[in-house]
Design an enzyme around this catalytic site. Structure first.
Site, PDB file in Angstrom:
ATOM      1  N   ASP A  66       0.836  -1.199   0.000  1.00 46.40           N
ATOM      2  CA  ASP A  66       0.000   0.000   0.000  1.00 46.40           C
ATOM      3  C   ASP A  66       0.871   1.249   0.000  1.00 46.40           C
ATOM      4  O   ASP A  66       2.089   1.172   0.121  1.00 46.40           O
ATOM      5  CB  ASP A  66      -0.949   0.007   1.209  1.00 46.40           C
ATOM      6  CG  ASP A  66      -0.311  -0.559   2.475  1.00 46.40           C
ATOM      7  OD1 ASP A  66       0.858  -0.227   2.739  1.00 46.40           O
ATOM      8  OD2 ASP A  66      -0.966  -1.334   3.189  1.00 46.40           O
ATOM      9  N   ASP A 135      -8.612  -4.275  14.306  1.00 50.35           N
ATOM     10  CA  ASP A 135      -9.971  -4.472  13.789  1.00 50.35           C
ATOM     11  C   ASP A 135     -10.019  -5.511  12.679  1.00 50.35           C
ATOM     12  O   ASP A 135     -11.044  -5.676  12.020  1.00 50.35           O
ATOM     13  CB  ASP A 135     -10.553  -3.147  13.291  1.00 50.35           C
ATOM     14  CG  ASP A 135      -9.733  -2.522  12.164  1.00 50.35           C
ATOM     15  OD1 ASP A 135      -8.680  -3.100  11.791  1.00 50.35           O
ATOM     16  OD2 ASP A 135     -10.134  -1.453  11.654  1.00 50.35           O
ATOM     17  N   HIS A 137      -8.099  -5.533   9.888  1.00 51.13           N
ATOM     18  CA  HIS A 137      -7.781  -5.087   8.530  1.00 51.13           C
ATOM     19  C   HIS A 137      -6.420  -5.636   8.102  1.00 51.13           C
ATOM     20  O   HIS A 137      -5.528  -5.837   8.925  1.00 51.13           O
ATOM     21  CB  HIS A 137      -7.838  -3.560   8.407  1.00 51.13           C
ATOM     22  CG  HIS A 137      -6.685  -2.818   9.008  1.00 51.13           C
ATOM     23  ND1 HIS A 137      -6.745  -2.202  10.238  1.00 51.13           N
ATOM     24  CD2 HIS A 137      -5.433  -2.567   8.541  1.00 51.13           C
ATOM     25  CE1 HIS A 137      -5.602  -1.611  10.495  1.00 51.13           C
ATOM     26  NE2 HIS A 137      -4.777  -1.828   9.488  1.00 51.13           N
ATOM     27  N   GLU A 142     -10.121  -1.923   5.221  1.00 47.81           N
ATOM     28  CA  GLU A 142     -10.800  -1.752   6.496  1.00 47.81           C
ATOM     29  C   GLU A 142     -12.047  -2.632   6.556  1.00 47.81           C
ATOM     30  O   GLU A 142     -12.493  -3.172   5.536  1.00 47.81           O
ATOM     31  CB  GLU A 142     -11.186  -0.276   6.677  1.00 47.81           C
ATOM     32  CG  GLU A 142     -10.036   0.717   6.558  1.00 47.81           C
ATOM     33  CD  GLU A 142      -9.217   0.843   7.833  1.00 47.81           C
ATOM     34  OE1 GLU A 142      -9.352  -0.023   8.726  1.00 47.81           O
ATOM     35  OE2 GLU A 142      -8.440   1.803   7.932  1.00 47.81           O
TER      36      GLU A 142
END
Length: 259
Positions: A66, A135, A137, A142
């Site tokens: 990314d 979370d 991800h 996400e």
């Protein structure tokens, strides 16, 4: 999915490096998927040490997972610069063979398509390193991300921006957008190694390893991957119901099998 519970970051780094070294010796022009963050650092340290004693990366290539959108070229927190600093400048990989999404492009959708095309032209990723967020991800996919998603622009949720603010002067300096490989792109890698350490990752590890496959936990898509390896320390494994089974399975697997 294979879950391996180890005693800390150093043995995790060594085991992941073993897999990468075996890949490079078998396929010197291997394509590596490179992640940032704290999770892969022990792997990069181990690989740099092995390069110093002869491990050759000269024919390999790498693709970053990314990149932030909007940071000026040369910014120290551009992921292309982070990867150089933490890993590729310490080995003999050709700089031209290390690729990252173009977060400074004027046409972001075209840059995303070009990145997908570059991965495909290289023959696909042989081994992708991953971390996981609290979370669930992976990359910057996400919760709620499509399991079929490809490289694209994503908005960062506020918690992720706060988590990353420690790398910037202030929260206001953290970009709001990133380019990330999609979950579908990640799933195309032939081998995925995900690393998680620390008690703060325990619930996420339990959710994506033993919970349902659901968009609320993006990493859960790895349950469908034909060759996914999850390397965790005792703290990150502390919520796993089947921890004893994972230990028994790994302790008794044939030595020739690898990970």
């Amino acid at each position: 999915m294979e879950v391996v519970i180890l005693g800390g970051s150093r043995p995790i780094g060594k085991l992941a490096a073993d897999a990468i070294e075996e890949l490079l010796r078998r396929k010197p022009d291997a394509v590596l998927g490179l992640a940032t963050g704290s999770s892969p650092l022990p792997v990069y340290e181990e690989l740099a040490a092995r390069h110093a004693t002869g491990l050759d990366f000269s024919r390999a290539s790498g693709f970053a997972l990314d990149e932030y959108v909007g940071l000026p070229d040369g910014h120290p927190e551009q992921y292309r610069n982070v990867i150089r600093r933490e890993f590729t400048d310490r080995i003999n990989i050709e700089p031209a063979n290390v690729h990252s999404p173009d977060g400074a492009a004027t046409d972001i959708p075209a840059a995303c398509d070009a990145y997908e095309a570059a991965i495909a032209a290289a023959g696909g990723v042989d081994l992708q390193l991953l971390g996981v967020g609290t979370d669930g991800h992976i990359g910057f996919n996400e919760p709620g991300s499509s399991f079929a998603s490809r490289t694209r622009i994503k908005s960062l949720i506020e918690q992720t921006r706060k988590d990353n603010a420690r790398f910037f002067t202030s929260l206001a300096d953290v970009p709001h957008h990133v380019i990330t490989q999609g979950l579908g792109t990640i799933m195309d890698a032939r081998h995925v190694i995900l690393i998680a350490t620390g008690a703060q990752k325990a619930q996420a590890v339990r959710d994506f390893v033993e919970g349902p496959v659901a968009a609320i936990c993006p990493a859960s898509v790895l349950q469908f991957h034909p060759h996914a390896t999850v390397l965790v320390d005792e703290a990150a494994a502390s919520a796993l119901k089947l921890a004893d089974f994972y230990r028994h399975t790994y302790d008794n697997k044939p030595s020739w099998q690898g990970i």
